[in-house]
Every structure is written in C-alpha cells, then in structure tokens.
Design an enzyme around this catalytic site. Structure first.
Site, PDB file in Angstrom:
ATOM      1  N   VAL A   1       0.807  -1.126   0.021  1.00  0.00           N
ATOM      2  CA  VAL A   1      -0.039   0.201  -0.048  1.00  0.00           C
ATOM      3  C   VAL A   1       0.872   1.001   0.085  1.00  0.00           C
ATOM      4  O   VAL A   1       0.783   1.978  -0.750  1.00  0.00           O
ATOM      5  CB  VAL A   1      -0.941  -0.072   1.431  1.00  0.00           C
ATOM      6  CG1 VAL A   1      -1.901   1.303   1.194  1.00  0.00           C
ATOM      7  CG2 VAL A   1      -1.556  -1.241   1.220  1.00  0.00           C
ATOM      8  N   TYR A   2       1.656   1.408   0.812  1.00  0.00           N
ATOM      9  CA  TYR A   2       2.688   2.334   0.775  1.00  0.00           C
ATOM     10  C   TYR A   2       3.634   2.279  -0.370  1.00  0.00           C
ATOM     11  O   TYR A   2       3.770   3.613  -1.011  1.00  0.00           O
ATOM     12  CB  TYR A   2       3.576   2.114   2.163  1.00  0.00           C
ATOM     13  CG  TYR A   2       4.775   3.361   2.341  1.00  0.00           C
ATOM     14  CD1 TYR A   2       4.250   4.673   2.804  1.00  0.00           C
ATOM     15  CD2 TYR A   2       6.050   3.167   2.029  1.00  0.00           C
ATOM     16  CE1 TYR A   2       5.189   5.617   2.833  1.00  0.00           C
ATOM     17  CE2 TYR A   2       6.846   4.253   2.046  1.00  0.00           C
ATOM     18  CZ  TYR A   2       6.743   5.549   2.672  1.00  0.00           C
ATOM     19  OH  TYR A   2       7.421   6.437   2.640  1.00  0.00           O
ATOM     20  N   ALA A   3       4.053   1.574  -0.809  1.00  0.00           N
ATOM     21  CA  ALA A   3       4.826   1.681  -1.989  1.00  0.00           C
ATOM     22  C   ALA A   3       4.095   1.869  -3.154  1.00  0.00           C
ATOM     23  O   ALA A   3       4.581   3.046  -4.026  1.00  0.00           O
ATOM     24  CB  ALA A   3       5.314   0.210  -2.523  1.00  0.00           C
TER      25      ALA A   3
ATOM     26  N   SER B   1       1.559   4.160  -3.113  1.00  0.00           N
ATOM     27  CA  SER B   1       1.358   5.641  -3.062  1.00  0.00           C
ATOM     28  C   SER B   1       2.625   6.439  -3.364  1.00  0.00           C
ATOM     29  O   SER B   1       2.475   7.526  -4.011  1.00  0.00           O
ATOM     30  CB  SER B   1       1.010   5.989  -1.496  1.00  0.00           C
ATOM     31  OG  SER B   1       2.092   5.630  -0.752  1.00  0.00           O
ATOM     32  N   LYS B   2       3.783   5.797  -3.129  1.00  0.00           N
ATOM     33  CA  LYS B   2       5.172   6.592  -3.752  1.00  0.00           C
ATOM     34  C   LYS B   2       5.138   6.481  -5.061  1.00  0.00           C
ATOM     35  O   LYS B   2       5.892   7.426  -5.633  1.00  0.00           O
ATOM     36  CB  LYS B   2       6.284   5.915  -2.610  1.00  0.00           C
ATOM     37  CG  LYS B   2       6.210   6.127  -1.267  1.00  0.00           C
ATOM     38  CD  LYS B   2       5.788   7.985  -1.165  1.00  0.00           C
ATOM     39  CE  LYS B   2       5.873   8.316   0.421  1.00  0.00           C
ATOM     40  NZ  LYS B   2       5.738   9.949   0.624  1.00  0.00           N
TER      41      LYS B   2
END
Length: 242
Positions: free
Chosen positions: A152-154, A156-157
């Site tokens: 999820v974080y990756a 977004s980036k």
C-alpha cells in the site's frame, strides 16, 4: 554555513518531526524563514518557541479538506511570499495487504497522494505569478522497486513519483523547479509499524538513514544554480542490500 537561502520563505508540511523537522533545521541554518505546518499543535509551538521568529507556526490537519484548502492563503498571509514548498507530510501502512484496515488505506492514500497533489496545485499560482519557485516532495525508495512488505505504501509513492515527474514538465517553463527525494528507510516515527525484529536487524546492520542526511540532500537540491534541476535523488544506506 553559507546563507544560501537568505531572503527566501519555505513551507514544510509534516515539519514537526522526522524528515520535515530536519529539513526545517537545514533551511533555517541556510538563512530561510520557514512556515512549519503540522497537525501536532504542541510540537509546532514548542519548535517555534525554540527556533524564534524565523519559524512561522501553522497548525493544520491536512486531512481536513477545508483546512487543507486554506493552507496557502494562510502561508501568504503570515509570510507574504513562498519560494520553497516541501511536501513532506505522509503516513505509512506496512505488512500484508490482507491485514490492512480499509480506513487506514484510505487515510494513507489521501495524505500521501491526494493532499500532495492539492497542496502543489494550490502553491502553483503564486509561484507562476512570481516566475520562480522550488517544490520538493518526499517520496521513497519504495517508489522505485516493488517492496513486498509494504504494497500500500509503495503504491502511494509510485503514484506520487509519477505526479512529480509529470508536473515538473508542465511547470519548468514558469521558472519553477520540482523534484523528489526518495530515501530508503529513515529513522523516523514512520518506522513504528515495522516488525520489531526487522527494525532491530536494520539498526544493527547499518541499514537505516538519519533524517539529517535526507535534509542535506534537500538543501543540495535547493541550492543548485537556477539552470539546474535535480529531478529525483534516490538515497539508500550503503548496507541496505545486506
């Protein structure tokens, strides 16, 4: 230190801790006035009191759409101009996707992507009118390869890195430089969600970066001659691949 940013006004979101605070300290040392934007009122006011008049406190929860929309007008009311905008505020969701809470996913994508896009959109008219400006976005090493422990974080980036590179190509003609700094694991509160054993292993192996080291790179990006844009800096601990 050379006062390379003397006479400039910077604004930093998520500036009360981690990379944002280190960036604030580096810009202050270089002579800038800095609008410190964060939702943590106690931390914002404590930093402003400690640093003096060069820090302009602005308490905003950027996940509140109405407050977010008032960010740039308040910056200009308090500081009169804006030369540098560091979009740094973000949050982290790690672990297996199946274990992620839907509300946490929504909040993280909203802050890491939507808020950054809206903030940059809102600062552009002022910078375009002045014919100059610098926009730095805190991205991540996770934007450059698929990291299986943080989908999820990756994601977004990856999204925000695309946003930076495409918007940069729209705004350079207005004298505005735009770039991203993409650090590997940094010793900040964002690592609080890491499994304890993974965090301890990273510390012991020298596989983490200090926030001040990221701030040094940001200052380097901001102090290049106007004809030079540092589009994207990927920085990682030397021992990251151990």
């Amino acid at each position: 230190m050379s006062k390379a940013l003397a006479g400039k006004v910077a604004a930093i979101t998520g500036g009360a801790s981690g990379i944002g605070l280190a960036s604030l300290e580096a810009m202050l040392a270089a002579g800038a006035r800095v609008v410190l934007i964060d939702r943590d009122e106690a931390a914002v006011m404590a930093i402003a009191e400690q640093q003096g008049d060069a820090v302009i406190p602005l308490v905003i929860d950027l996940l509140d759409p109405q407050r977010c929309a008032q960010m740039v007008p308040q910056i200009l009311e308090k500081a009169g101009q804006l030369d540098i905008f560091h979009a740094n505020a973000g949050m982290y969701v790690g672990g297996d996707l199946v274990d992620a809470e839907p509300d946490a996913i929504d909040r993280m994508l909203n802050l890491n992507i939507n808020v950054v896009m809206k903030n940059v959109r809102d600062v552009l008219p002022h910078m375009i009118a002045r014919g100059t400006g610098d926009i730095i976005v805190t991205s991540s090493l996770a934007a450059h390869f698929p990291t299986p422990w943080e989908p999820v974080y990756a994601s977004s980036k990856w999204a925000i890195d695309c946003f930076v590179q495409t918007t940069r190509r729209q705004v350079f003609k207005h004298g505005i430089r735009m770039g991203a700094v993409s650090p590997g694991p940094v010793i900040t509160a964002l690592l609080a969600d890491w499994p304890a054993e993974k965090l301890q292993e990273a510390k012991e192996s020298g596989s983490l970066i200090e926030a001040s080291e990221v701030a040094d790179v940001i200052l380097f990006m901001l102090t290049r001659p106007r004809g030079v844009t540092i589009r994207d800096v990927v920085m990682l601990p030397t021992n990251f691949d151990l």
